[in-house]
Motif scaffolding. Structure first.
Motif, mmCIF file in Angstrom:
data_model
loop_
_atom_site.group_PDB
_atom_site.id
_atom_site.type_symbol
_atom_site.label_atom_id
_atom_site.label_comp_id
_atom_site.label_asym_id
_atom_site.label_seq_id
_atom_site.Cartn_x
_atom_site.Cartn_y
_atom_site.Cartn_z
ATOM 1 N N PHE A 1 -2.556 0.554 -4.407
ATOM 2 C CA PHE A 1 -2.185 -0.816 -4.076
ATOM 3 C C PHE A 1 -1.393 -1.351 -5.256
ATOM 4 C CE2 PHE A 1 -5.945 -0.177 -1.473
ATOM 5 C CZ PHE A 1 -5.516 -0.668 -0.250
ATOM 6 N N TYR B 1 0.874 -1.165 0.000
ATOM 7 C CA TYR B 1 0.000 0.000 0.000
ATOM 8 C C TYR B 1 0.911 1.214 0.000
ATOM 9 C CZ TYR B 1 -3.532 3.254 1.890
ATOM 10 O OH TYR B 1 -4.393 4.308 2.102
ATOM 11 N N VAL C 1 0.530 -5.195 2.919
ATOM 12 C CA VAL C 1 -0.912 -5.462 2.886
ATOM 13 C C VAL C 1 -1.111 -6.915 3.294
ATOM 14 C CG1 VAL C 1 -2.942 -5.623 1.390
ATOM 15 C CG2 VAL C 1 -1.307 -3.750 1.081
#
Length: 111
Positions: free
Chosen positions: A59, A5, A90
């Motif tokens: 992302f 992220y 993540v």
């Protein structure tokens, strides 16, 4: 497939060229927000020290983080307050509609 992220705070005038570069890199999604704040470089010439910037949230697969950070650096100007970026792991990445793992939904790996 592991994801990261990436959050970046950039000057508003760098968003359009950055968006074009991210499209060329194959970034499949981005969230932009207008934000106000100050960091190391405050706006001393204003009644309040806040300046407007743009927050990007992306992302990206682990393998493409370096290219993304290079694009962010290339879009930054040489003036103080050009921006910052942070990369975080993540733990899970799913499409809410399908409840499936996002990595398994992609046939081709892109940043």
């Amino acid at each position: 497939m592991p994801y990261k992220y990436v959050i970046a705070i950039v000057r508003p005038d760098s968003v359009a060229p950055l968006e074009r570069k991210l499209t060329q890199l194959g970034v499949s999604g981005i969230t932009l927000s207008r934000v106000k704040g100050f960091g190391e470089y405050k706006n001393f010439f204003s009644d309040d020290w806040l300046s407007e910037h743009t927050k990007l949230e992306i992302f990206v697969e682990d393998a493409h983080v370096a290219a993304l950070l290079d694009a962010l650096r290339a879009s930054a100007s040489d003036v103080p307050g050009a921006g910052v970026a942070a990369v975080m792991p993540v733990e899970a990445f799913q499409h809410l509609r399908a409840g499936s793992d996002a990595a398994s939904d992609h046939k081709e790996s892109k940043p």
